[in-house]
Design an enzyme around this catalytic site. Structure first.
Site, PDB file in Angstrom:
ATOM      1  CE  LYS A   1      -4.281  -1.912   0.285  1.00 18.10           C
ATOM      2  NZ  LYS A   1      -5.308  -1.819  -0.770  1.00 18.10           N
TER       3      LYS A   1
ATOM      4  CB  SER B   1       0.063  -8.005  -1.041  1.00 21.01           C
ATOM      5  OG  SER B   1      -0.797  -8.549  -0.390  1.00 21.01           O
TER       6      SER B   1
ATOM      7  CD  GLU C   1     -10.049   4.592   0.764  1.00 24.14           C
ATOM      8  OE1 GLU C   1      -9.798   5.723   0.181  1.00 24.14           O
ATOM      9  OE2 GLU C   1      -9.319   3.875   0.035  1.00 24.14           O
TER      10      GLU C   1
HETATM   11  C1  LIG Z   1      -1.606  -6.741   2.693  1.00 23.06           C
HETATM   12  C2  LIG Z   1      -2.727  -6.686   1.719  1.00 23.06           C
HETATM   13  N1  LIG Z   1      -2.816  -7.292   0.623  1.00 23.06           N
HETATM   14  C3  LIG Z   1      -3.762  -6.999  -0.283  1.00 23.06           C
HETATM   15  C4  LIG Z   1      -4.675  -6.073   0.108  1.00 23.06           C
HETATM   16  C5  LIG Z   1      -6.032  -5.765  -1.016  1.00 23.06           C
HETATM   17  O1  LIG Z   1      -5.652  -4.641  -1.537  1.00 23.06           O
HETATM   18  P1  LIG Z   1      -5.497  -4.726  -3.132  1.00 23.06           P
HETATM   19  O2  LIG Z   1      -6.382  -5.731  -3.783  1.00 23.06           O
HETATM   20  O3  LIG Z   1      -5.808  -3.375  -3.495  1.00 23.06           O
HETATM   21  O4  LIG Z   1      -4.103  -5.021  -3.428  1.00 23.06           O
HETATM   22  C6  LIG Z   1      -4.751  -5.401   1.283  1.00 23.06           C
HETATM   23  C7  LIG Z   1      -5.671  -4.267   1.666  1.00 23.06           C
HETATM   24  O5  LIG Z   1      -5.574  -3.458   2.656  1.00 23.06           O
HETATM   25  C8  LIG Z   1      -3.711  -5.446   1.940  1.00 23.06           C
HETATM   26  O6  LIG Z   1      -3.382  -4.962   3.361  1.00 23.06           O
END
Ligand SMILES: Cc1ncc(COP(=O)(O)O)c(C=O)c1O
Length: 449
Positions: free
Chosen positions: A86, A376, A108
């Protein structure tokens, strides 16, 4: 992309007239920043020194051997500052806000990772920061709320609707309609009115660019890339260098939650109740009730628990370039345990959904093939959810002890050891040492304020 701001039938800009000019201003500033050397250099420096890029690409050697099929590689995005991808987007948009002369940022957040990243970026760039968060999320994500406040952000609980992410987005738009003269709205995923999906993909594409280079430098060709999909920002950033090609396979993983009925999952591409709709300023696939209202969703991972999906991912799913799978709460927890045990890496619950699909895929593919999974985020943020699952009794006892200690000393600072007894005494020693170390008046104000 077809008509500007659209991806096939999805995307667009569906906002009240009052916000039209504010969004056009962002579009112009973003396009100019993309070709401005000074902006790109400043962003690259912050990516290196503040975020800690490039993040490593780890060969999951033990896991691959145990699974007996393809080799799994893990993109360690959780090693980025604040613990998740993020920050790539939050920092990029915050830098853009500064370039536009805005002094205030709003955002948000659901799980808190985007709020945390935005608050950190604003602290670094000297911008004032307000984070809207559903009251239910504020209650269940206290560690992230505390850190956002530490970064100087104001966290505003939203009591409307289901008091979760979608309500926080509504409230942020409401604020923005009255404040856009000095305020920039940093949207946290690859969704919202155009140009947000393009802008978020651009700032997240650093993930995919690094993976491509890291694979090439090892002489590897990937068979498949796997990423979890909430709104879709980590997935689209990770996939971005490969979208126009035919290979590798690109696999997005949605939250299968606890079942297939509407309300028990967050599968916007593969789930019951998934339809085309217009919500939060863009057209895409949403989980909707028969009456066309946004439906409730469920996932063990707050970051995947959103009723819509970014328009570009929806279009790629429709065209067949992107495959969608789902992983259940249970499968995500199993994958989290698997990589923790065999690689010493704790996935965020969101990323563990992608991990679950990567495990199955690696098993089914022959040796020599390469599967890359995007971690992620890392899982320390989820400890309050996962620890009760893995060790309920010990975790409950820990929380009870902490609560008793907090009740005895609500400020968190115990009196000197001589005036306490037992447990309080033990904490008193620890805290009195800390307060000796923190002796400036500012620190005292912070502790007692
Ligand atoms: C570690 C992590 N992975 C994935 C996501 C999902 O978001 P996005 O699909 O935008 O990557 C989030 C959202 O808070 C997150 O904190």
């Amino acid at each position: 992309m077809g008509e500007k701001g659209y991806f096939g039938p999805y995307g667009g800009r569906y906002v009240p007239e009052v916000l039209g000019r504010a969004i056009e201003e962002i579009e112009e500033a973003f396009e100019a920043a993309c070709t401005d050397r000074a902006f790109q250099d400043e962003l690259a420096l912050l990516q290196r020194d503040f975020i800690g890029r490039p993040t490593p690409l780890l060969y999951a050697e033990n896991s691959s051997r145990l699974l007996g099929g393809a080799d799994i590689y893990i993109k360690m995005e959780g090693l980025a500052h604040t613990g998740a991808h993020k920050i790539n987007n939050a920092l990029g948009q915050a830098l853009l806000a500064k370039r536009m002369g805005k002094t205030r940022v709003i955002a948000e957040t659901g799980a808190g990772q985007h709020g945390l990243a935005t608050a950190a970026a604003c602290a670094k760039l000297g911008l004032s920061c307000t984070i809207y968060m559903g009251a239910v999320d504020v209650d269940r994500q206290q560690p992230n709320v505390a850190t956002m406040e530490l970064f100087g952000a104001q966290v505003v609980p939203v009591y409307a609707g289901s008091q979760t992410l979608k309500d926080a987005i509504n409230e942020a738009f409401r604020d923005w309609a009255a404040s856009f003269a000095d305020t920039f709205y940093i949207i946290g995923s690859a969704l919202g009115p155009a140009p947000y999906p393009d802008m978020v993909r651009t700032f997240q594409s650093v993930i995919g660019k690094e993976v491509k280079e890291q694979l090439a430098s090892r002489g590897l060709e990937p068979e498949a890339l796997v990423a979890c999909v909430g709104g879709g920002s980590n997935a689209i950033g990770f996939f971005s260098p490969y979208l126009e090609a035919e290979k590798p396979r690109l696999i997005g993983v949605e939250a299968g939650g606890r079942g297939t009925s509407l309300g028990d999952h967050a599968a916007r591409m593969t789930g019951e109740g998934a339809r085309t709709g217009i919500v939060h300023g863009y057209k895409s696939r949403f989980l909707l009730t028969e009456e066309g209202q946004v439906a409730p969703t469920h996932s063990i991972s707050a970051g995947l628990d959103y009723p819509g999906i970014g328009p570009q991912l929806a279009a790629l799913g429709r065209s067949g370039r992107l495959e969608f799978r789902r992983a259940s709460d249970e499968e995500a927890l199993e994958a989290l345990t698997f990589f923790a045990r065999h690689e010493g890496v704790v996935f965020a619950l969101e990323s563990a959904h992608a991990g679950a699909v990567a495990i199955n895929l690696a098993r089914s593919l022959p040796k020599g093939k390469v599967v890359v999974v995007n971690m992620s985020g890392r899982g320390d943020k989820d400890l309050f959810i996962t620890a009760p699952y893995f060790r309920p009794a010990a975790w409950a006892a820990f929380l009870e002890r902490e609560l008793a200690a907090l009740r005895a000393h609500p400020s968190g600072i115990a009196p000197p050891p001589s005036s306490g007894t037992g447990l309080e005494n033990a904490r008193g020693v620890a805290h009195s040492t800390t307060s000796k170390l923190i002796s400036s008046p500012t620190s005292r104000e912070v502790h007692h304020g």
